[in-house]
Design a protein around this motif. Sequence first.
Motif, PDB file in Angstrom:
ATOM      1  N   LEU A  87      -0.717   9.346  -3.698  1.00 63.47           N
ATOM      2  CA  LEU A  87      -1.796  10.224  -3.235  1.00 63.47           C
ATOM      3  C   LEU A  87      -1.243  11.495  -2.606  1.00 63.47           C
ATOM      4  O   LEU A  87      -1.782  12.586  -2.791  1.00 63.47           O
ATOM      5  CB  LEU A  87      -2.696   9.493  -2.240  1.00 63.47           C
ATOM      6  N   LEU A  88      -0.164  11.356  -1.857  1.00 67.60           N
ATOM      7  CA  LEU A  88       0.437  12.529  -1.216  1.00 67.60           C
ATOM      8  C   LEU A  88       1.059  13.474  -2.236  1.00 67.60           C
ATOM      9  O   LEU A  88       1.000  14.699  -2.078  1.00 67.60           O
ATOM     10  CB  LEU A  88       1.476  12.097  -0.188  1.00 67.60           C
ATOM     11  N   PRO A 137      -4.944  14.301  -5.468  1.00 63.35           N
ATOM     12  CA  PRO A 137      -6.189  14.230  -6.240  1.00 63.35           C
ATOM     13  C   PRO A 137      -7.352  14.834  -5.459  1.00 63.35           C
ATOM     14  O   PRO A 137      -7.215  15.144  -4.268  1.00 63.35           O
ATOM     15  CB  PRO A 137      -6.385  12.732  -6.444  1.00 63.35           C
ATOM     16  N   GLY A 138      -8.482  14.949  -6.106  1.00 60.48           N
ATOM     17  CA  GLY A 138      -9.688  15.455  -5.442  1.00 60.48           C
ATOM     18  C   GLY A 138     -10.178  14.507  -4.358  1.00 60.48           C
ATOM     19  O   GLY A 138      -9.796  13.338  -4.316  1.00 60.48           O
ATOM     20  N   ALA A 139     -11.024  15.022  -3.511  1.00 61.69           N
ATOM     21  CA  ALA A 139     -11.538  14.254  -2.377  1.00 61.69           C
ATOM     22  C   ALA A 139     -12.261  12.993  -2.831  1.00 61.69           C
ATOM     23  O   ALA A 139     -12.184  11.962  -2.163  1.00 61.69           O
ATOM     24  CB  ALA A 139     -12.454  15.110  -1.522  1.00 61.69           C
ATOM     25  N   ALA A 145       0.816  -1.218   0.000  1.00 56.10           N
ATOM     26  CA  ALA A 145       0.000   0.000   0.000  1.00 56.10           C
ATOM     27  C   ALA A 145       0.849   1.268   0.000  1.00 56.10           C
ATOM     28  O   ALA A 145       0.341   2.343  -0.315  1.00 56.10           O
ATOM     29  CB  ALA A 145      -0.930   0.012   1.210  1.00 56.10           C
ATOM     30  N   TRP A 146       2.111   1.186   0.339  1.00 54.85           N
ATOM     31  CA  TRP A 146       2.952   2.374   0.452  1.00 54.85           C
ATOM     32  C   TRP A 146       3.088   3.158  -0.847  1.00 54.85           C
ATOM     33  O   TRP A 146       2.968   4.382  -0.829  1.00 54.85           O
ATOM     34  CB  TRP A 146       4.318   2.005   1.017  1.00 54.85           C
TER      35      TRP A 146
END
Length: 138
Positions: free
Chosen positions: A127-128, A132-134, A120-121
Amino acid sequence: MKGPPWLLLRGLMRETRHWGDFPAQLADAAGVAVHTLDLPGNGRRYALSSPASVAELAADVHAQWQGLGGGPVRVLALSLGGMVAVDWARQFPEVVANLVLCNTSVRPYSMPWQRFQPRAWPRLVRLLLWRPGADVVE
């Protein structure tokens, strides 16, 4: 089920709206009041500075709870909310009657890296960096 009311606490960068209709469902099922609170810097309290320590967050939750009338309470908490709930129970054992903790790290029992599987890392890093949008993050 009768007894003390429930208080629901969310985690880092989450607010009471993230519970959706769960508080109402829990209130109906348990037959007791269910409350939600936002940590400083989140939700309705977005303009407040977030304290630098879990102990300060716990003191803030305690002050909010006292403002709602205080008394014994059962707490369901996620992630950072769980860390805050554990510290609140440590500081005020006469107030926190029960804890239900989900996905939280409590030193020395569960370290943050134990909650993330290595596969998952890369996704977390993307993502960081990508921001991206919420709707995508959710």
